[in-house]
Motif scaffolding. Structure first.
Motif, PDB file in Angstrom:
ATOM      1  N   SER A   8      21.424  45.072  -2.020  1.00 22.56           N
ATOM      2  CA  SER A   8      22.841  45.606  -1.377  1.00 22.56           C
ATOM      3  C   SER A   8      23.569  46.614  -2.336  1.00 22.56           C
TER       4      SER A   8
ATOM      5  N   PRO B  80      15.882  49.973  -3.542  1.00 24.39           N
ATOM      6  CA  PRO B  80      16.792  50.128  -2.580  1.00 24.39           C
ATOM      7  C   PRO B  80      17.015  48.870  -1.675  1.00 24.39           C
ATOM      8  N   SER B  81      16.376  47.995  -1.842  1.00 22.05           N
ATOM      9  CA  SER B  81      16.709  46.728  -1.028  1.00 22.05           C
ATOM     10  C   SER B  81      17.948  45.963  -1.401  1.00 22.05           C
TER      11      SER B  81
ATOM     12  N   THR C 172      13.941  48.042   3.724  1.00 22.91           N
ATOM     13  CA  THR C 172      12.877  49.016   3.024  1.00 22.91           C
ATOM     14  C   THR C 172      11.693  48.865   3.447  1.00 22.91           C
TER      15      THR C 172
ATOM     16  N   ASP D  39      13.708  54.179   2.889  1.00 19.39           N
ATOM     17  CA  ASP D  39      15.045  53.192   2.604  1.00 19.39           C
ATOM     18  C   ASP D  39      15.750  53.678   3.961  1.00 19.39           C
ATOM     19  N   THR D  40      16.423  52.522   4.619  1.00 25.24           N
ATOM     20  CA  THR D  40      17.437  52.616   5.552  1.00 25.24           C
ATOM     21  C   THR D  40      18.903  51.853   5.173  1.00 25.24           C
ATOM     22  N   GLN D  41      19.867  52.567   5.435  1.00 23.35           N
ATOM     23  CA  GLN D  41      21.240  51.894   4.982  1.00 23.35           C
ATOM     24  C   GLN D  41      22.036  52.329   5.871  1.00 23.35           C
TER      25      GLN D  41
ATOM     26  N   GLU E 134      24.203  53.654  -6.786  1.00 20.86           N
ATOM     27  CA  GLU E 134      24.661  53.137  -5.485  1.00 20.86           C
ATOM     28  C   GLU E 134      25.750  53.786  -4.761  1.00 20.86           C
TER      29      GLU E 134
ATOM     30  N   ASN F 150      20.759  46.966   4.255  1.00 24.82           N
ATOM     31  CA  ASN F 150      19.449  47.754   3.966  1.00 24.82           C
ATOM     32  C   ASN F 150      18.261  47.294   4.338  1.00 24.82           C
TER      33      ASN F 150
ATOM     34  N   LYS G 199      24.041  56.736  -2.981  1.00 26.91           N
ATOM     35  CA  LYS G 199      23.336  56.334  -1.762  1.00 26.91           C
ATOM     36  C   LYS G 199      24.649  56.352  -0.581  1.00 26.91           C
TER      37      LYS G 199
END
Length: 850
Positions: free
Chosen positions: A7, A4-5, A755, A760-762, A60, A753, A63
């Motif tokens: 890009s 998740p990290s 993690t 996981d935050t985007q 991706e 991003n 996401k």
């Protein structure tokens, strides 16, 4: 799988990645990873490395928003602008795409190498990527922002290309499912069943999705069913791929607001200043619309002018797409592939609204006295039953009686329904031979397509006693016979494209590519049903019929890539492209919908299709900074010489966005040349597995090189003048030196991003600069900045008996920003139409795989 990290758009990482000689070979390498059950782990360059091409993995895409369309997903790429009314990017009626100054119908599109047409809303030669493959089944999307690969089967790719690839079956059996719920009663259900490898060489999957979501400003339901099936047989002799897609969808359309900007020193009336932020449809409040909004003769409120409200509007499409491909391994260094495909589409675009707004067409067919009625006594728009002031042959009472008779003839409701109904039947073959001769990799291929397409413009009554037959979810022809068919157009189109390319590894650091393609189109159009004179604006006698053949046998491309030091590389590319004439027979864009046979003949004999030379050069870098930090960066400069730019200027601009629902023919104007200069710059900074930051800034300057004028015969031309200012003078439109409308000079995209363990935050930020909204640049809309958020929690392994389990929250337009998104540009000065930015919406998705 992608961590998740990583890009969302780590495009500059591609600089150090190996590339293949062709898109088909790139597809094979990705397919191998998928067959092993692994997801692509990076974003890589495909096609030629001498041009800018970026691969966005399907994981991706999801996401950004589960179920997002491939076109919406690429919005975060530098130089790309894609906007539409719904958060998934599915609505096609007001979708707008620009890449490096080229509009959607000037780009090329494929799915698994199958041509998807030019993406015009009034589609005649393809279908959108989201209708060709379920979003969750997308393996990756490859975007060439400068010029597409020579092998791309497209007759419209003046600029770049968007290539979507479906995922291959997994090597192990399994079931994957996802359920999304959210704002405005959203429900999206996805299921996929993989067989795993069987018989040692075979694998397959079947998949289905059902989506339902209410429009954000009225009670219209977007939804439908879609199914995919894919089978792969892969052995030492070759690889067989079979694919099938079924899609049945209904899209409630938004309606745009018409804006008026008075010329310098001028004023605007109160009606012109009536510009609501939204124009929601009344459906399903039939009685409220009839009695509370419309007058007794079906006229909308005069004070609202062109910004009246319709009852409903929708797009209904059903598609069947299938292909078979066999890749024969002739030798260790030679592969020959053959692909055959078939696509059938039927659909309808529907608008139900005030009879008064359509009266100029309806009266021509439904008033028995129309042929003998003096032209100055015929009703004007939104004046059904109102005697024109210059008319002396009728009394006011006689005019009102005639208007009442027209209401009765259209069902007694004061409404009328207009449709454009579509049929497409096309088939084609694609062949390619790839030979690896060591330093030289030769690619030879061809594409042929036959397309038979029909469009009908029909009008239906809206029965006051049976409103249940007039809904966005029923095709009018299924429940009633049309009042009349205004016109029917039939086109037969054949395409031939050949290409030859050599990739020469001169020495370890230098790669040179050179090649050319041909582009040939044989197109004929006819109208078995012609419109009545007076029912279609700009029509002088009949719509034109005939054949136009366009053959260009040599469209060259040359490029090079030089590895400076293992971390940085330089690349450059130059390519010529051509856009064939649009053989769409139900609207502007091509010679077949100009107002006379004379105008058509002029284009057939002396016209030139649009062409362009695209030049690009860039520098890529990929560096490890130490301490877990890495930096990837890319800068790209491009220049485009765009020749013979065509503008299809409606003689009755508006459409469902305004008062011109009756439509009109087009004046097809060759406005001369357009020159474009632009720069894209992007970087991705990573801190191990914890954090990544991506940012891309784009600048585009696309300017007309001369003014233009149009003529009543339906054909106009560049004037080679540059009068300046904003006023049309003696018929000359001052476009010289003006920016192409709808295209922002500046854009900026940011993806961050973070993690922390299973969380996981985007966050995505999207800045779109100010855009001009008329050809003379006398009106423009301000910039806007949108943000979106994703927070996902993955269930740790071994807690549940599942291969994957994740709960994700997506929020679009996080700050609930307001503004203008899609622009509908059709006027030289003073006026334009714009759609509103959708409000903040949230979606919660649980996905699992076993």
């Amino acid at each position: 799988m992608i961590h998740p990290s990583v890009s969302l758009l780590a495009l500059t990482l591609a600089a150090a990645m190996p590339a293949t000689a062709s898109a088909q070979q790139a597809d094979a390498s990705t397919s191998a990873r998928e067959a092993e059950g692994a997801e692509p782990s990076t974003i890589v360059v495909t096609g030629g490395r001498t041009r800018t091409a970026v691969e966005l993995p399907g994981v991706e895409m999801q996401k950004i928003l589960p179920g997002v369309s491939p076109l919406k997903a690429i919005q975060t790429l530098p130089g790309v602008l894609y906007i539409t009314a719904d958060p998934w990017g599915n609505n096609e009626q007001n979708a707008q795409l620009f890449i490096h100054g080229f509009a959607a119908n000037q780009l090329g599109y494929t799915m698994d190498g199958i041509p998807l047409g030019d993406q015009s809303y009034g589609n005649y030669n393809g279908l959108s990527p989201q209708r060709a493959v379920i979003s969750e089944n997308v393996g990756r999307v490859v975007v060439a922002t400068g010029a597409g690969d020579l092998a791309t089967p497209s007759n419209s790719n003046l600029g770049g290309t968007v290539e979507t690839y479906s995922a291959n079956p997994l090597a192990t059996p399994g079931i994957a499912a996802a359920q999304t719920v959210g704002s405005y009663d959203t429900s999206r259900t996805f299921v996929r069943l993989d067989t795993g490898t069987f018989g040692g060489t075979n694998s397959a999957y079947v998949s289905g999705v059902r989506q339902r979501a209410r429009a954000w400003d009225f009670n219209g339901i977007q939804g439908g069913w879609q199914a995919n099936a894919k089978f792969v047989h892969d052995d030492r002799i070759g690889k067989l791929t079979l694919y099938f897609d079924y899609n049945d969808m209904t899209q409630p359309n938004e309606d745009a607001t018409v804006f008026f900007k008075p010329s310098a020193g001028g004023t605007a009336t109160s009606t012109q200043l009536y510009t609501p932020y939204t124009k929601p449809f009344f459906y399903p409040d039939f009685n409220g619309y009839r009695t509370g909004y419309l007058g007794t003769l079906g006229n909308s409120p005069a004070a609202q002018g062109g910004n009246y409200r319709n009852y409903y509007s929708d797009a209904q499409r059903t598609d069947y797409l299938a292909y078979g491909r066999y890749e024969a391994r002739l030798a260790p260094n030679a592969t020959l592939s053959h692909t055959a495909y078939y696509h059938h589409n039927d659909g309808a675009g529907v608008v139900a609204g005030p009879l008064g707004q359509s009266i100029t067409t309806a009266q021509a067919y439904l008033d028995p006295t129309y042929a003998t009625l003096p032209s100055n006594c015929r009703f004007s728009a939104n004046n059904n039953g109102v005697r024109p002031s210059s008319c002396t042959a009728l009394t006011a009472q006689q005019a009102a009686a005639a208007g009442a008779a027209l209401v009765a003839a259209t069902g007694g409701s004061g409404l009328i329904t207009r449709t454009t109904e579509y049929r497409i039947d096309r088939w084609g073959v694609i062949s390619a031979l790839d030979v690896d001769l060591g330093a030289h990799k030769i690619e030879l291929g061809g594409w042929f397509e036959h397309n038979s397409t029909t469009q009908w413009r029909r009008w239906y009554a809206v029965d006051a006693n049976n409103p249940g037959n007039s809904t966005p979810y029923i095709r009018p022809l299924e429940v009633a016979q049309p009042l009349f068919t205004q016109y029917q157009g039939e086109a037969k189109i054949e395409q031939l494209q050949l290409h030859l390319q050599d990739s020469w590894q001169v020495f370890d650091r230098l790669l040179v590519q050179a090649g050319f393609k041909t582009s040939a189109q044989w197109a004929s159009g006819r109208y078995p049903v012609q419109p009545r004179v007076g029912s279609l604006s700009g029509l002088t006698s009949t719509l034109p019929e005939g054949r136009i053949n366009t053959l260009r046998w040599f469209l060259p491309a040359v490029g090079a890539k030089f590895d400076l030091n293992g971390s940085e590389e330089l690349y450059a590319n130059a390519q010529k492209n051509l856009r064939q004439y649009q053989a769409y027979l139900a609207g502007g864009g091509g010679p077949w919908f100009t107002g006379s046979q004379t105008a058509f003949n002029a284009f057939a004999q002396n016209g030139r299709p649009e062409s362009s030379w695209t030049y690009e050069a860039g520098l890529r870098s990929n560096r490890n900074l130490g301490g877990g930090l890495s930096l990837s960066a890319q800068v790209n400069y491009y220049h485009v010489d765009f020749r013979d730019r065509l503008l299809a200027i409606s003689t009755n601009p508006g459409g469902i966005a305004g008062g011109a629902i009756t439509g009109g023919t087009s004046i097809l104007v060759n406005v001369g040349n357009v020159k474009t200069d632009g720069i894209d710059a992007a970087f991705t900074l990573r801190a191990g597995q914890l954090f990544s930051l991506y940012n891309a800034t784009s600048y585009n300057l696309s300017k007309y090189q001369s003014d233009y004028t149009s003529t009543a015969s339906g054909i106009g031309a560049a004037t080679d003048t540059c009068i300046g200012g904003f006023l049309v003078t003696n018929g000359v439109v001052p476009t010289c030196g003006k920016q192409l409308p709808g295209i922002p000079k500046w854009m900026n995209k940011t993806v961050a991003n973070l993690t922390l363990g299973p969380i996981d935050t985007q966050v995505i930020g999207d800045y779109v600069g100010a855009r001009y909204a008329t050809f003379s640049n006398d009106a423009r809309v301000p910039s806007y900045f949108l943000t979106s958020l994703r927070v996902a929690a993955r269930v740790p392994d071994a807690i549940l008996p599942l291969r994957k389990a994740e709960l994700a929250l997506n929020v679009t337009n996080l700050t609930d920003a307001r503004g203008k998104s899609t622009l509908s540009v059709g006027s030289a000065t003073n006026s334009f139409s714009a759609y509103p930015i959708p409000p903040r919406q949230w979606f919660l998705t649980f996905s699992a795989a076993y």
